[in-house]
Scaffold this motif. Structure first.
Motif: not given
Length: 333
Positions: A279, A283, A285, A289, A324, A326-328, A330-331
């Motif tokens: 993560l 991503y 993270v 978190e 995931l 919410q991270f589409t 920002t990957r």
């Protein structure tokens, strides 16, 4: 399509000095015909009561009986030591199934109140085709006791591995960074398993298909099946901590075992650390978190795939990909 025939899928050890049965290009689909865990011996004998003399594999010397015959190795062009093999299960079709209990095997050994469960007694499991017309999405039917039992099949690969760097491993007890007898029910049609390569060509071995299995495989034996697989392999640079990593359209799973990690607690913890690291790397993270989410978010689950006894257990930390969404945007590329 290149094929490994069933009569060649009979290895009970795997290592780097074995001659490849197939050479494939990355992305090339190939077919593998596999035996059930006892290479058809119980089907030949007839199900029901049996002795160790009726199943030649049960007479093999330690560390284990001869079970889970493997096909391979498959040499993947371009694969090198240090690469990762991404093995996609394109199709998995069990053709015949049975299950059994064994003397002195499984979680009830030594428990006197369960003596009737600690015997050599095999049962046929009928495999019914599903909507696809195959057993890939079929159902099981079994006469047991006073009932006719039915349930959905979940066909998956029980044993998959690459050849280790130096040692020769057996197909029943081996669990390590090369893979092994992991019995992970999520290694099913449509999934991709990521395995470390320790040799030129990767040298892939596969077998031990289960038509279905519950979490834990508590008796030590699932619905052991003769089957046909269609696989393809790509070469990637995805890191593989633990034993292996699985991904499909719905989930990411990090898998480890008590044998590989040292204990079931270390295996679970290692899977959590691997997921949190992924993560962060993919991503963005943060460590805190990720750590807190592992405890709060129901999209994170822990699977006990195998629990033949406390020292031989396979676990996975599974992340539902809805986590995931919410991270589409920002990957990390």
């Amino acid at each position: 399509m290149q094929t490994i025939d069933r009569d060649a899928a009979t290895k009970y050890e795997f290592g780097r000095d074995m001659k490849p049965l197939l050479t494939v290009d990355p992305g090339e689909s190939f077919r593998v015909e596999t035996w059930d865990a006892f290479e058809g011996a119980l089907f030949d004998h007839g199900l029901g009561e049996f002795t160790a003399d009726d199943v030649p594999g049960l007479q093999a010397p330690p560390p284990a009986f001869d079970g889970n015959p493997l096909a391979g190795p498959v040499y993947v062009e371009g694969a090198e030591r240090g690469d990762t093999l991404a093995v996609t299960v394109e199709a998995i079709r069990p053709e015949r199934g049975m299950t059994t209990t064994l003397e002195e095997f499984g979680c009830l050994v030594g428990r006197s109140e369960w003596e009737e469960c600690q015997v050599n007694l095999a049962h046929e499991v009928d495999l019914e085709p599903g909507p696809s017309g195959t057993t890939a999405d079929g159902s099981a039917r079994m006469d047991l006791g006073e009932h006719e039992w039915t349930w959905d099949l979940n066909p998956h690969i029980g044993t998959i591995a690459t050849a280790p760097g130096r040692t020769v491993q057996d197909s029943v007890t081996s669990q390590g960074p090369w893979g092994g007898n992991m019995d992970v029910r999520d290694l099913d049609q449509g999934s991709t398993v990521y395995l470390n390569s320790f040799n030129e060509g990767g040298l892939l071995f596969v077998g031990d298909v289960h038509a279905s299995q519950s979490d834990s495989e508590y008796t030590g034996i699932a619905v052991e099946s003769i089957a046909e697989l269609v696989l393809s392999v790509d070469i990637v640079d995805t890191p593989v901590p633990g034993v292996f990593r699985i991904e499909d359209d719905d989930a990411i799973i990090h898998v480890d075992s008590a044998v590989n990690a040292g204990s079931i607690e270390d295996a679970v913890n290692g899977c959590f650390e691997a997921m949190m690291t992924e993560l962060g790397t993919d991503y963005g993270v943060g460590k805190r978190e990720a750590y807190v989410q592992m405890s709060l978010n129901p999209a994170i689950t822990v699977r006990l795939y195998q629990f033949v006894h406390p020292g031989f257990a396979t676990v996975g930390v599974k992340l539902d990909k809805t986590f995931l969404d919410q991270f589409t945007d920002t990957r990390t590329p």
